[in-house]
Design an enzyme around this catalytic site. Structure first.
Site, PDB file in Angstrom:
ATOM      1  N   PRO A 137       0.731  -1.302  -0.005  1.00  0.00           N
ATOM      2  CA  PRO A 137      -0.085   0.153   0.085  1.00  0.00           C
ATOM      3  C   PRO A 137       0.865   1.507   0.191  1.00  0.00           C
ATOM      4  O   PRO A 137       1.048   2.210   1.206  1.00  0.00           O
ATOM      5  CB  PRO A 137      -0.868  -0.245   1.342  1.00  0.00           C
ATOM      6  CG  PRO A 137      -0.046  -0.940   2.159  1.00  0.00           C
ATOM      7  CD  PRO A 137       0.880  -2.140   1.424  1.00  0.00           C
ATOM      8  N   CYS A 138       1.274   1.491  -1.102  1.00  0.00           N
ATOM      9  CA  CYS A 138       2.229   3.002  -1.132  1.00  0.00           C
ATOM     10  C   CYS A 138       1.356   4.184  -0.899  1.00  0.00           C
ATOM     11  O   CYS A 138       1.811   5.157  -0.918  1.00  0.00           O
ATOM     12  CB  CYS A 138       3.307   2.776  -2.337  1.00  0.00           C
ATOM     13  SG  CYS A 138       2.208   2.394  -4.021  1.00  0.00           S
ATOM     14  N   HIS A 139       0.058   3.758  -1.301  1.00  0.00           N
ATOM     15  CA  HIS A 139      -0.922   4.907  -1.346  1.00  0.00           C
ATOM     16  C   HIS A 139      -1.302   5.494  -0.028  1.00  0.00           C
ATOM     17  O   HIS A 139      -1.698   6.629   0.178  1.00  0.00           O
ATOM     18  CB  HIS A 139      -2.335   4.349  -2.183  1.00  0.00           C
ATOM     19  CG  HIS A 139      -2.973   3.254  -1.093  1.00  0.00           C
ATOM     20  ND1 HIS A 139      -2.668   2.009  -1.439  1.00  0.00           N
ATOM     21  CD2 HIS A 139      -3.986   3.438  -0.304  1.00  0.00           C
ATOM     22  CE1 HIS A 139      -3.513   1.295  -0.702  1.00  0.00           C
ATOM     23  NE2 HIS A 139      -4.245   2.073   0.066  1.00  0.00           N
TER      24      HIS A 139
END
Length: 185
Positions: A137-139
């Site tokens: 989850p780089c978001h």
């Protein structure tokens, strides 16, 4: 290396899933970023043979459940990524960020043991090179001032994911004026 590519539907558009023989996720990208997906596969694995097949049921089910609001279900999925040592460390750290929370590039750098504030730039670059959307989850990484800085798949998708996870207020919630309660009322 032989890899399997599958197409999945999502509320954010068609997605391309790449898994290996053990059904570990190697890449997850949006179909409108197909060139990025192929470039990343070449950079990380050299020549690959991509075979089209249905997505592994476990991965497809987990993604469907995530989009239905079961955010933590993705934690059980197995991922396997190539990349530099720093990239792999960053991507592993990203998987430890709980759903419905965010962190900053600077905090992530400090968590990884970097004291130099400029390390946030290298962390941001590794974050941006993440080949596995949503599952890694780089978001969930934002600027220290709260801005939703770049996202390889578009800031509109980053905003949608963070709103979906209730990590940030929706635009509708932001536009509703807050009324003060008066004493005695």
């Amino acid at each position: 290396m032989k890899l399997v590519m599958s197409q999945l539907d999502s509320p954010l558009g068609a997605m391309l899933l790449v898994t290996d023989a053990q059904q570990a996720v190697r890449a997850l990208d949006f179909a409108d970023h197909k060139a990025r997906l192929h470039r990343g596969l070449r950079e990380h694995y050299g020549e690959t043979e991509l075979v089209e097949a249905p997505a592994p049921a476990e991965v497809a089910d987990a993604l469907a459940r995530y989009f239905d609001g079961e955010w933590e279900v993705l934690n059980a999925l197995c991922t396997a990524t190539a990349g530099s040592e720093l990239q792999r460390r960053v991507w592993a750290a990203l998987r430890r960020i709980p759903a419905n929370t965010t962190t900053t590039y600077g905090k992530l750098a400090r968590e990884l043991g970097f004291d130099d504030p400029r390390a946030a730039i290298a962390i941001g670059a590794a974050n941006g090179a993440n080949p596995i959307a949503i599952i890694v989850p780089c978001h969930r990484v934002i600027a220290s001032n709260g801005d939703l800085k770049g996202y390889a798949w578009g800031v509109h998708r980053k905003r949608w994911l963070l709103e979906h996870e209730k990590a940030i207020a929706t635009r509708e919630q932001e536009s509703v004026p807050q009324t003060a309660m008066l004493p005695g009322f």
